[in-house]
Design a protein around this motif. Structure first.
Motif, PDB file in Angstrom:
ATOM      1  N   ALA A 237      19.169 -59.461  70.052  1.00 33.86           N
ATOM      2  CA  ALA A 237      20.043 -58.276  70.021  1.00 33.86           C
ATOM      3  C   ALA A 237      20.227 -57.700  71.414  1.00 33.86           C
ATOM      4  O   ALA A 237      21.338 -57.336  71.813  1.00 33.86           O
ATOM      5  N   LEU A 238      19.151 -57.619  72.184  1.00 29.45           N
ATOM      6  CA  LEU A 238      19.223 -57.065  73.539  1.00 29.45           C
ATOM      7  C   LEU A 238      20.049 -57.952  74.469  1.00 29.45           C
ATOM      8  O   LEU A 238      20.850 -57.462  75.260  1.00 29.45           O
TER       9      LEU A 238
ATOM     10  N   SER B  18      23.036 -65.178  62.643  1.00 34.41           N
ATOM     11  CA  SER B  18      22.608 -65.470  64.012  1.00 34.41           C
ATOM     12  C   SER B  18      22.763 -64.195  64.816  1.00 34.41           C
ATOM     13  O   SER B  18      23.148 -63.156  64.280  1.00 34.41           O
ATOM     14  N   ALA B  19      22.447 -64.245  66.099  1.00 31.32           N
ATOM     15  CA  ALA B  19      22.520 -63.047  66.939  1.00 31.32           C
ATOM     16  C   ALA B  19      23.952 -62.521  66.986  1.00 31.32           C
ATOM     17  O   ALA B  19      24.826 -63.137  67.590  1.00 31.32           O
ATOM     18  N   GLY B  20      24.190 -61.403  66.326  1.00 31.04           N
ATOM     19  CA  GLY B  20      25.496 -60.769  66.372  1.00 31.04           C
ATOM     20  C   GLY B  20      26.532 -61.280  65.404  1.00 31.04           C
ATOM     21  O   GLY B  20      27.616 -60.715  65.301  1.00 31.04           O
ATOM     22  N   THR B  21      26.240 -62.360  64.680  1.00 30.78           N
ATOM     23  CA  THR B  21      27.230 -62.937  63.770  1.00 30.78           C
ATOM     24  C   THR B  21      26.623 -63.224  62.404  1.00 30.78           C
ATOM     25  O   THR B  21      25.522 -63.760  62.302  1.00 30.78           O
ATOM     26  N   VAL B  22      27.374 -62.853  61.372  1.00 34.75           N
ATOM     27  CA  VAL B  22      26.980 -63.154  59.998  1.00 34.75           C
ATOM     28  C   VAL B  22      28.117 -63.947  59.353  1.00 34.75           C
ATOM     29  O   VAL B  22      29.293 -63.616  59.550  1.00 34.75           O
ATOM     30  N   VAL B  23      27.782 -64.992  58.617  1.00 34.05           N
ATOM     31  CA  VAL B  23      28.793 -65.746  57.884  1.00 34.05           C
ATOM     32  C   VAL B  23      28.647 -65.425  56.406  1.00 34.05           C
ATOM     33  O   VAL B  23      27.580 -65.625  55.822  1.00 34.05           O
ATOM     34  N   VAL B  24      29.713 -64.873  55.815  1.00 36.66           N
ATOM     35  CA  VAL B  24      29.720 -64.529  54.398  1.00 36.66           C
ATOM     36  C   VAL B  24      30.661 -65.492  53.681  1.00 36.66           C
ATOM     37  O   VAL B  24      31.807 -65.695  54.100  1.00 36.66           O
TER      38      VAL B  24
END
Length: 203
Positions: A158-159, A13-19
């Motif tokens: 992102a902006l 998602s915007a600004g977050t990654v779940v690994v």
């Protein structure tokens, strides 16, 4: 300290990654350039830095160890927290930041949301003997393959994540659309930098 996380990407998602690591989903805060190189369901390895606060534990993720090291150096300056340090790396690569500091380039730092002229001048002094010289050529940005999320949505998110108003983000996306259409493979990182230049000229 959690030095890195490795596993399939469970969500972006915007600004977050779940690994997914050993059956546990690790939420990692990443710059748009980093998330642009990841794909849902595909394996990823992110260098990480854990920021501990009284009311939170936040894991920040980076494309490589050098980016993480610069992130931690940036926070050593007064008034620079993890969010601003991440914003700086969202606009500039580690070597671009080193080159800007070495050249005393205030405009490069002012291009980062949240940094004005006075703060840029102070940060150039703070980082002068800390970041060191550029390591070499700036690595090419990873191209973004076609996916379910259009580049415009990624760029807009992102902006907004960097602190711009949705209206400003809309205008920036419109401004860089010709550049995006001219690319054989959409490079969100390059478009983000072009959008930030457009927004800074408008201010």
């Amino acid at each position: 300290m959690i030095a890195f996380v490795q596993g399939p990407v469970a969500a972006i998602s915007a600004g977050t990654v779940v690994v997914e690591v050993g059956g546990v989903g690790m939420a990692v805060q990443c710059t748009p350039n980093t998330t642009a190189g990841l794909r849902l369901g595909e394996p990823a390895r992110l260098a990480t830095s854990l920021v501990v606060r009284e009311d939170s534990l936040t894991l920040y993720g980076f494309a490589d160890d050098d980016e993480r090291a610069v992130f931690e150096i940036l926070q050593a300056a007064p008034g620079v927290g993890p969010r601003l340090a991440q914003a700086m790396l969202g606009v500039h690569s580690p070597d671009e930041l080193r080159a800007a500091v070495a050249a005393g380039n205030e405009r490069a730092l002012i291009a980062v949301p949240g940094i004005g002229k006075a703060k840029a001048a102070k940060l150039l002094l703070e980082y002068k003997d800390k970041l060191g010289a550029p390591h070499g050529s700036v690595p090419a940005q990873k191209p973004v393959a076609a996916g379910p999320a259009p580049w415009g949505e990624q760029l807009h998110a992102a902006l907004v994540g960097l602190g711009y108003a949705p209206r400003e983000a809309d205008e920036a996306v419109t401004a860089v659309t010709p550049e995006a259409e001219a690319q054989a493979v959409t490079d969100v990182g390059a478009l983000l930098r072009a959008a930030l230049r457009t927004l800074n000229r408008a201010r």
